[in-house]
Design a protein around this motif. Sequence first.
Motif, PDB file in Angstrom:
ATOM      1  N   UNK A   1      15.474  -2.999   3.135  1.00 19.84           N
ATOM      2  CA  UNK A   1      14.360  -2.276   2.517  1.00 19.84           C
ATOM      3  C   UNK A   1      13.139  -3.202   2.454  1.00 19.84           C
ATOM      4  N   UNK A   2      11.972  -2.749   2.990  1.00 18.09           N
ATOM      5  CA  UNK A   2      10.792  -3.608   3.008  1.00 18.09           C
ATOM      6  C   UNK A   2      10.088  -3.589   1.657  1.00 18.09           C
ATOM      7  N   UNK A   3       9.067  -4.460   1.537  1.00 19.17           N
ATOM      8  CA  UNK A   3       8.380  -4.632   0.262  1.00 19.17           C
ATOM      9  C   UNK A   3       7.703  -3.347  -0.195  1.00 19.17           C
ATOM     10  N   UNK A   4       7.070  -2.610   0.740  1.00 18.32           N
ATOM     11  CA  UNK A   4       6.372  -1.392   0.353  1.00 18.32           C
ATOM     12  C   UNK A   4       7.340  -0.351  -0.210  1.00 18.32           C
ATOM     13  N   UNK A   5       8.505  -0.218   0.423  1.00 20.34           N
ATOM     14  CA  UNK A   5       9.466   0.777  -0.054  1.00 20.34           C
ATOM     15  C   UNK A   5      10.005   0.395  -1.422  1.00 20.34           C
ATOM     16  N   UNK A   6      10.233  -0.894  -1.624  1.00 23.34           N
ATOM     17  CA  UNK A   6      10.702  -1.332  -2.942  1.00 23.34           C
ATOM     18  C   UNK A   6       9.658  -1.025  -4.017  1.00 23.34           C
ATOM     19  N   UNK A   7       8.404  -1.263  -3.668  1.00 28.97           N
ATOM     20  CA  UNK A   7       7.323  -0.969  -4.612  1.00 28.97           C
ATOM     21  C   UNK A   7       7.245   0.529  -4.905  1.00 28.97           C
ATOM     22  N   UNK A   8       7.405   1.350  -3.866  1.00 30.15           N
ATOM     23  CA  UNK A   8       7.348   2.803  -4.060  1.00 30.15           C
ATOM     24  C   UNK A   8       8.473   3.289  -4.978  1.00 30.15           C
ATOM     25  N   UNK A   9       9.615   2.691  -4.857  1.00 33.51           N
ATOM     26  CA  UNK A   9      10.753   3.088  -5.692  1.00 33.51           C
ATOM     27  C   UNK A   9      10.532   2.749  -7.167  1.00 33.51           C
ATOM     28  N   UNK A  10       9.711   1.750  -7.423  1.00 32.74           N
ATOM     29  CA  UNK A  10       9.482   1.309  -8.805  1.00 32.74           C
ATOM     30  C   UNK A  10       8.314   2.030  -9.475  1.00 32.74           C
ATOM     31  N   UNK A  11       7.524   2.773  -8.706  1.00 35.53           N
ATOM     32  CA  UNK A  11       6.340   3.439  -9.261  1.00 35.53           C
ATOM     33  C   UNK A  11       6.730   4.765  -9.916  1.00 35.53           C
TER      34      UNK A  11
END
Length: 473
Positions: A1-11
């Motif tokens: 999982x890339x950084x952008x997807x991880x960030x999206x999951x946390x928003x």
Amino acid sequence: MDQQQRARNRCQWLPALESLPGPRYKALVDQLAADMASGVLQPGQRLPPQRLLADALGVTVGTITRAYQEAERRGLVEARVGSGTRVKDLTEALPHFHHLTRAGHDSIDLSLSIPIPTPLRQQQLTVSLQQVSASPEAVNAALAYQPEQGCPTQREQLCQWLASQGLHFEPQELMLTEGGQHADFLALQTLVKPGEAVASAALTYPGMIAAARQLGLKHLPVGTDAEGIRPDMLERLCQQQRIRLLYLMPEYNNPTGHHMSEARRQAIVDVARRYDMLLLEDGVQFVTEDVRGTPLYRLAPERSLYIFSVSKLLAGGLRFGVLRAPMNLMPQLRVALRAQCWSSPSLMGAVTCQWLTSGDADRLLEWQWEEIRARQALLREILSPYEVSTHPCGFHAWLRLPESMRAADFVQLADARGVTLIAAEPFCVGSQPAPQAVRICITPPASREALAEGLTRIRALLDEEPLMSAPLL
């Protein structure tokens, strides 16, 4: 999982910006406003930290910072150290309607602009109800579905009565509404898209502020002088941003009492034509023909809407008003009103029109205007040493406090002495600083004696200035 997807999951909130036009930061604010209006975002909900949202959307932190700043400027969010950026509760700044919430309170209420209490209103309403119920034609019409613009007969009756007051309309350019506030909201909802800008005087009617916030519109203040909105400042604002609609009260502004001269009205119209801006003229603060200027719908019929209501004339509880609009805008307004309520209640319109056309309303208004003039004279006499602005037909006055006084303190002290007032905050557009002033309504007391007592208590507080002054921070 890339950084952008991880960030999206946390928003906890993730706006979709791809389909929205314009700069990314503006698109984010527009989506924020739309999600607040739809209920996706709730008051007090915390927005994602700026860096996290930037990573999730694939934009720079500067873009998110700019968006949050713009959202805060528009009054949509509030940022606090240690608490982050949270969705603002847009109901917090609404005025406190004391007449609804303080039943039984013995305070002299000078906070609300309402018709002067008199048994004559109840008597005349009773007669109008009886006359409608005695007419089979009126009863049948009241029971039937009506066109979106409202009952044609009622629109014709209103045109006749308004013409007797010096306001001339054609029935086909009128739409019946459930009061002036409904007309205001309907015009904004239909003609201005979420994220677009509307403008008004920096101090204006709280109902307009609430409607613009509810619809997610960018509400911008325009500077004023003794005649209201300044054309030069309006033009400067139009040069900076696209203003879709200007809301104004040319006869007398609520709360300041500013009245526009004929030259000022024409100058406003000239700016509106140069920048293709709609004009929404609120005529609910009704005035007599002898002191009325030229309505904007006569100066610029192609871009002017006009609001009329019986709230200040007959009774606020009738919830009956009129929206005048150019014929090219009427199809859009009909569709919007149909989606809201199909049409205004025909029974309420029947009773109101019966009241207006019977002649009873004219006798009631003649008494009310005479009483207003007497109360205005009382106001001037008691508060003569202080800076008060009002209008000959004004239900209210605007008191500018001495420099050492703060409006919030003054309202509290007045309340402690049994007088209810409203300070300037509910009338402020956006983040405009509130002036040290209060609105005084002269119509709620049932008698001149009660009004005189309330004004005398206010005068006593003003005269005690050295005892109550507080340093301004």
